[in-house]
Design a protein around this motif. Structure first.
Motif, short mmCIF file in Angstrom:
data_model
loop_
_atom_site.label_atom_id
_atom_site.label_comp_id
_atom_site.label_asym_id
_atom_site.label_seq_id
_atom_site.Cartn_x
_atom_site.Cartn_y
_atom_site.Cartn_z
N MET A 136 89.25 16.31 61.59
CA MET A 136 89.51 16.77 60.62
C MET A 136 90.38 16.62 61.30
O MET A 136 91.69 16.97 62.56
CB MET A 136 89.67 18.25 60.25
CG MET A 136 88.16 18.76 59.63
SD MET A 136 88.43 20.34 59.68
CE MET A 136 86.26 21.01 58.77
N GLY A 137 91.74 16.33 60.19
CA GLY A 137 93.50 15.55 60.38
C GLY A 137 94.04 16.71 60.13
O GLY A 137 95.02 17.08 60.79
N SER A 138 93.59 17.70 59.34
CA SER A 138 95.25 18.97 59.25
C SER A 138 94.48 20.62 58.12
O SER A 138 93.09 19.86 58.06
CB SER A 138 95.70 19.73 59.11
OG SER A 138 96.35 18.40 57.61
N GLY A 139 94.61 21.54 58.21
CA GLY A 139 94.16 21.80 56.69
C GLY A 139 92.40 23.20 58.00
O GLY A 139 91.46 23.26 56.86
N GLU A 140 92.50 22.88 59.29
CA GLU A 140 90.81 23.75 59.97
C GLU A 140 90.84 24.47 59.24
O GLU A 140 89.89 25.33 59.75
CB GLU A 140 90.63 23.09 61.00
CG GLU A 140 92.21 23.39 62.10
CD GLU A 140 93.69 22.87 62.46
OE1 GLU A 140 93.97 23.44 62.89
OE2 GLU A 140 93.38 22.00 61.42
N THR A 141 91.87 25.42 59.22
CA THR A 141 91.45 26.67 59.04
C THR A 141 91.96 27.70 57.59
O THR A 141 92.81 28.22 57.48
CB THR A 141 91.91 27.74 60.05
OG1 THR A 141 93.30 27.95 60.67
CG2 THR A 141 90.88 27.93 61.41
N SER A 142 92.36 26.74 56.56
CA SER A 142 92.66 26.75 55.07
C SER A 142 91.72 26.89 54.36
O SER A 142 90.75 26.26 54.31
CB SER A 142 94.36 25.88 54.88
OG SER A 142 93.10 24.45 54.54
N PRO A 143 92.40 27.22 52.79
CA PRO A 143 91.10 26.98 52.34
C PRO A 143 90.17 25.38 51.96
O PRO A 143 89.58 25.44 51.00
CB PRO A 143 92.02 27.17 50.86
CG PRO A 143 93.34 28.59 51.26
CD PRO A 143 93.02 27.86 52.76
#
Length: 397
Positions: A8-15
């Protein structure tokens, strides 16, 4: 047993990543052991808070109970995310976790999810982003943990590939920018490609079938010798195709799947986008003025903050920025109410919305913001009194 490597590039614990996590978890047996490797941020004083937020996210949004651990032996699902890539490297090499991660990929078993800083370590070399971007070290590489080599990929992996936080300066490519990346690219071993994963984007590799999917909001860039091929979200291809692209060859990815297939679900709106939308909607309501819509906008912003509270990365558009905007909008509500025709604006509807917001803030323990809202309401001509039967309001004398 399932074999997946999710990068994952980012946002791994986001909606934005919820559906991708859920789909990966569905490949595992019931009661699978899930482990969160906290190594990349283990040096931080708020280590326990970051882990707690991540565990709440996986429990509430993904439906899996996660244990925080320093090792991964016996784990069916392994996750690691934000922090320092080089700190994680040093610890994983010394503890043997690096070898355990490679063994999982070679055996093509288990679900391994690496995001942000952890994903940065997956290739044959790693970007020491803290040292270069925050400390000012000369651009250089560190050895990676080599998870891609068993897949036949001679490549480095760069998350946050489309980052735009810099505004007036180039922060693409995990904060390196084009100037530094071009220089570092020339120092890679001959034949090495760069795999760039955009923010709020995941590359899902089925280690058994060798199918590859790009999911989320951005794309996967395969860059080599100044040329680049971009595989947008929704692309389905395979490792053979990825190898061809990484070796400098041309190829045509398979067409995107239907929306209901695999990991290609539409990604959620980011908090940064919600902040911009709420700010514009509030401005439009204030111009009319429509205080009811303005109050509802603040309520919607607060609801989004709750949804994003587990986000452990807190990059641009984070919860802190949303909270600052909410305080500003609450103060602006008070100013509007003090000059508007409250009867025409629908005083009862307005106060009902504001009291609902205040109740939610108090439930969440945000007493400082709840008190600021009460002060703003008083400035606007509404006195709120807390009673055993609930809040009661009266027009200010």
């Amino acid at each position: 047993m399932a074999g997946l490597l999710v990068l994952m590039g980012s946002g791994e614990t986001s909606p934005t990543m919820v559906e991708i996590h859920r789909a990966a978890m569905r490949t595992l047996r019931a009661g699978a052991r899930a482990v969160l490797l906290d190594t990349p941020y283990a040096f931080q004083e708020n280590r326990a808070d970051i882990s707690a937020r991540a565990c709440r996210y996986f429990a509430r949004s993904v439906g899996v109970d996660v244990e925080v651990a320093a090792g991964i032996v016996g784990a069916d699902w392994v996750f690691s995310g934000p922090g320092s890539p080089t700190y994680a490297l040093d610890q994983w090499v010394d503890s043997g976790v690096a070898g355990d991660l490679r063994a999982r990929v070679r055996a093509r078993q288990g679900v391994t999810v690496l995001a942000s800083a952890a994903a940065c370590t997956a290739g044959l070399a790693t970007v020491p982003v803290y040292e270069i971007y925050k400390v000012g070290a000369k651009p250089h590489w560190r050895e990676g943990i080599g998870l891609l080599e068993p897949l036949g990929l001679q490549a480095v992996l760069i998350p946050h590939f489309d980052n735009a936080e810099g505004g007036t300066h180039d922060t693409r490519y995990c904060y390196l920018g084009e100037r530094r990346l071009s220089r570092m690219e020339r120092e890679l071993p001959a034949g090495t490609a760069i795999l760039g994963i955009d923010e709020h984007t995941a590359v899902v590799i089925d280690l058994v079938s060798e199918a590859v999917q790009v999911a989320g909001r951005g794309g996967l860039t395969v860059r080599r010798s100044g040329s680049a091929a971009v595989l947008p979200a929704g692309t389905r291809t395979d490792l053979a195709e990825l190898r061809r692209l990484a070796e400098g060859g041309a190829g045509t990815p398979a067409p995107p799947p239907a929306a209901s297939e695999g990991y290609a679900q539409a990604a959620a709106v980011t908090l940064e986008e919600t902040i911009r939308t709420c700010e514009e909607r509030f401005k439009a309501a204030a111009t009319k003025p429509d205080l009811v819509v303005a109050a509802q906008t603040v309520l919607e912003l607060e609801a989004e903050m709750v949804k994003w509270a587990a986000d452990t990365e807190e990059d641009v558009g984070g919860v802190d920025q949303a909270r600052e905007l909410m305080r500003l909008l609450i103060a602006r509500l008070g100013e509007l109410a003090s000059t508007a025709d409250l009867r025409a604006a629908g005083l009862r509807s307005l106060v009902k919305s504001l009291l609902a917001l205040r109740a939610e803030l108090r439930e969440a323990g945000r007493y400082d913001v709840a008190d600021a809202l009460r002060t703003a309401m008083h400035a606007g001509g509404v006195v709120v009194e807390d009673t055993p039967d609930g809040p009661r309001w009266t027009p200010a004398p």
